[in-house]
Write an enzyme that holds these catalytic residues in place. Structure first.
Site, mmCIF file in Angstrom:
data_model
loop_
_atom_site.group_PDB
_atom_site.id
_atom_site.type_symbol
_atom_site.label_atom_id
_atom_site.label_comp_id
_atom_site.label_asym_id
_atom_site.label_seq_id
_atom_site.Cartn_x
_atom_site.Cartn_y
_atom_site.Cartn_z
ATOM 1 N N CYS A 12 2.777 -26.282 -0.799
ATOM 2 C CA CYS A 12 3.679 -25.373 -1.483
ATOM 3 C C CYS A 12 4.430 -26.074 -2.590
ATOM 4 O O CYS A 12 4.445 -27.291 -2.679
ATOM 5 C CB CYS A 12 4.713 -24.797 -0.509
ATOM 6 S SG CYS A 12 5.910 -26.007 0.065
ATOM 7 N N LEU A 69 -2.845 -24.612 1.324
ATOM 8 C CA LEU A 69 -4.017 -24.979 2.104
ATOM 9 C C LEU A 69 -3.931 -24.179 3.387
ATOM 10 O O LEU A 69 -3.035 -24.403 4.202
ATOM 11 C CB LEU A 69 -4.032 -26.482 2.410
ATOM 12 C CG LEU A 69 -5.190 -26.967 3.290
ATOM 13 C CD1 LEU A 69 -6.519 -26.824 2.564
ATOM 14 C CD2 LEU A 69 -4.972 -28.410 3.723
ATOM 15 N N ASN A 93 5.731 -26.718 4.241
ATOM 16 C CA ASN A 93 4.554 -27.576 4.183
ATOM 17 C C ASN A 93 4.355 -28.209 5.541
ATOM 18 O O ASN A 93 5.273 -28.808 6.083
ATOM 19 C CB ASN A 93 4.820 -28.643 3.114
ATOM 20 C CG ASN A 93 3.972 -29.880 3.274
ATOM 21 O OD1 ASN A 93 2.919 -29.855 3.883
ATOM 22 N ND2 ASN A 93 4.446 -30.978 2.729
ATOM 23 N N GLY A 94 3.178 -28.059 6.109
ATOM 24 C CA GLY A 94 2.885 -28.721 7.364
ATOM 25 C C GLY A 94 2.542 -27.743 8.463
ATOM 26 O O GLY A 94 2.045 -26.642 8.208
ATOM 27 N N THR A 357 -2.126 -53.339 1.199
ATOM 28 C CA THR A 357 -2.696 -52.799 2.435
ATOM 29 C C THR A 357 -3.112 -51.353 2.266
ATOM 30 O O THR A 357 -4.189 -50.939 2.702
ATOM 31 C CB THR A 357 -1.671 -52.892 3.586
ATOM 32 O OG1 THR A 357 -1.097 -54.185 3.610
ATOM 33 C CG2 THR A 357 -2.321 -52.575 4.913
ATOM 34 N N GLY A 383 -5.844 -41.269 14.633
ATOM 35 C CA GLY A 383 -5.093 -42.112 15.565
ATOM 36 C C GLY A 383 -3.924 -42.847 14.947
ATOM 37 O O GLY A 383 -3.464 -43.849 15.516
#
Length: 594
Positions: A12, A69, A93-94, A357, A383
């Site tokens: 969003c 989405l 969002n989420g 990393t 995971g």
């Protein structure tokens, strides 16, 4: 003072303008149209995160733009969401995993307009806005989220981010002093003079004009966990199997809850312990539809798993063994060194960091996500977070005592949003794939972080050997995995995809960055000067994409070894001048240490 807000989440976007000194004075029409056009352009920059639908709300004092989405309720859950009385607008969002429980709580009190899990935020806000106790409100949410809620009746807004920061969120200020928030830095770059991360576990209520930390836990203090019941004694003998069972039940509940989906989903399976456990639990529940309380057959009953690596890499070999045992439909994705090198600029654009990393690990994940999306999968479980909860990184073997061990876990948990969560979220969302992280379920975090730290430490056993990292987690799920997977040594993702990947990056960047350039690094990059040529190379790419000093400051810049924090470097004198994130840097622990 006029404050204008922009919020662009991966699902969003939100834009609002408020004149807090003069009540509900509407935005001037000319400015409103200007802001609306600006928001639409900024939303386009994150459309990869929400390719399914775009929605815009324009009111007197707020403009919200949303890129969607669709995972839950694809047909009616378009955003921005509007309350039953039309006065509250939400861009969320989420995923809110306990939305069905919240819906039951408000039966007869609120008329839900959609089947969206995120709509559960609206009646909660209506319940708590009078008291202003938004900490209690947000604690009721179980999920991963960032949201912007505009209350048009009271001309106020509420912004919040989940406890760990699984969902990214940034904030910024432009030259006129206007305040913005956005889920990706790229939406703010060029518009804001100053850019920062919106702090995870916090909310911002415009009426109070200050961020408030809503997420606090007793386990952050060693004293609160040091005397908790132990599963084992000092020799490693099991004395309380109930502690191990608690770990198992807690993680199984977290995975089951996170399987809600109205679209095809899969699992990331590297062949390491963490992803293999998540895959095995997911397979256990995959035959039934979670949304119907397991009374209905799953819409997509076959579970697909995905692994990525160079030909013959350690992860690919292990992932196939795990998949064969678990019974997933397994997909092995190969990439070449050249393909990965070619992708580096795109990867850095999407992950918005030059951290070594993160770049190393994000590149293969970015390539994998594209294949996953091509197969019609829109959500995957992974995971992430296990190593921070259980001390899985190999440097934890050097922890001097339980107190140092636990305090390093707390430090690692506080930084997850800067590294692993950022990598997983943005690498996947570059192709419109949502990543879910059951290890970072709020309830399971409390379970894992409340364990007695002595049960997590790599203690010396009665036979003189040192106990393997994450022993208690391995023990909890040893009956669900093949032995060689359950007791496989920790392999960091950027290592496991193929050692030649990191070795090539080091060699290539050593050749590409001259000694003269590196010697002048503090002049070239006065903000966070690169510490290695590899970092210098990534920083050059990053600075072309995000040229402001403010954008450079957003990226974390901390020395470490094998993903440690800077504080943990004190554990071993040999680490003092070392700055290498690969797990192979831990001599005497990693089988293939440098």
């Amino acid at each position: 003072m006029r404050i204008e807000l922009l919020e662009d989440f991966y699902m969003c976007g939100f834009v609002g303008a408020f004149d807090l000194n003069s009540g509900s004075k509407p935005i001037a029409e000319g400015l409103k149209e200007e802001l609306r056009a600006q928001v639409l352009e900024m939303s386009k920059k994150i459309r990869h995160r929400g390719p399914d639908w775009s929605g815009v709300y324009t009111g007197d004092n707020a403009i919200l733009s949303h890129e969607r989405l669709s995972i839950v309720d694809p047909l009616s859950g378009k955003q921005p969401l509007v309350s039953d009385d039309g006065k509250i607008i939400l861009a969320a969002n989420g995923e809110i995993y306990n939305h069905k429980e919240i819906r039951k709580e408000f039966e007869g009190k609120y008329n839900f307009q959609t089947g969206s899990d995120c709509e559960a935020i609206i009646p909660l806000y209506k319940q708590y806005r009078t008291s202003g106790d938004f900490t209690q409100m947000i604690e009721k949410l179980s999920g991963i989220f960032a949201f912007a809620l505009y209350d048009s009746e009271n001309d106020v807004y509420l912004i919040s981010r989940d406890e760990i920061g699984v969902i990214p969120l940034y904030q910024g200020w432009d030259k006129a002093g206007r305040y913005y928030v956005a889920s990706e830095l790229k939406a703010l770059e060029g518009e804001c003079q100053t850019i920062e991360e919106f702090p995870n576990g916090h909310y911002f209520y415009s009426k109070d004009q200050k961020p408030v930390r809503w997420y606090k836990r007793d386990w952050e203090s060693f004293d609160s966990v040091k005397n908790n019941p132990r599963a084992t004694d000092d020799k490693g003998e099991v004395i309380n199997p109930g502690v191990i069972e608690k770990v198992r039940n807690g993680l199984e509940n977290a995975v089951k809850q996170q399987l809600m989906s109205d679209v095809p989903y899969g699992v990331l399976l590297s062949g390491g312990l963490d992803s293999s456990i998540i895959a095995a639990i997911t397979q256990k529940f995959s035959k039934k539809r979670i949304e119907s309380d397991s009374k209905e057959a799953a819409w997509w009953p076959q579970l697909h798993s995905f692994a990525v690596g160079l030909e013959g890499s350690p992860d690919l070999v292990a992932a196939q063994k795990a998949a064969d045992y678990i019974g997933t439909v397994h997909h092995e994705v190969h990439f070449t060194i050249q393909e990965a090198l070619d992708a580096l600029p795109d990867v850095i654009y999407h992950i918005e960091t030059y951290d070594i990393t993160t770049v190393r690990a994000s590149t293969p994940m970015y390539l994998l996500a594209r294949v996953i999306k091509s197969m019609g999968i829109k959500m995957v479980l992974s995971g992430e977070g296990s190593d921070e909860l259980f001390g899985g990184y190999l440097y934890f073997h050097k922890a001097p005592d339980a107190k140092e061990f636990h305090e390093e876990l707390v430090r690692k948990m506080s930084k997850l949003h800067l590294y692993d969560c950022l990598r997983a979220n943005k690498s996947l969302m570059a192709w419109g794939v949502e990543g879910r992280v059951p290890f970072l379920d709020k309830e399971f975090i409390d379970t894992a972080m409340s364990l007695n730290p002595s049960d997590k430490m790599n203690i010396r056993l009665s036979d003189g050997k040192q106990r393997m990292e994450k022993w208690i987690l391995r023990k909890a799920f040893e009956d669900m995995l093949p032995e060689e997977i359950c007791w496989r040594q920790k392999e960091q993702f950027s290592d496991g995809v193929g050692y030649n990947w990191i070795d090539t990056l080091k060699k290539m960047t050593e050749e590409k960055v001259s000694d003269a350039e590196f010697a002048r690094r503090e002049n070239r990059f006065p903000v966070n000067p690169p510490k290695t040529k590899e970092e210098y190379y990534y920083r050059e790419i990053y600075s072309r994409l995000f040229p402001s000093d403010s954008a450079a400051k957003v990226v974390p810049h901390e020395a470490g070894v094998a993903c440690s924090t800077a504080k943990a470097l004190e554990w071993d004198a040999a680490w003092k001048n070392m700055d290498e994130p690969s797990g192979r840097a831990i001599a005497g622990v990693h089988d293939k240490a440098y």
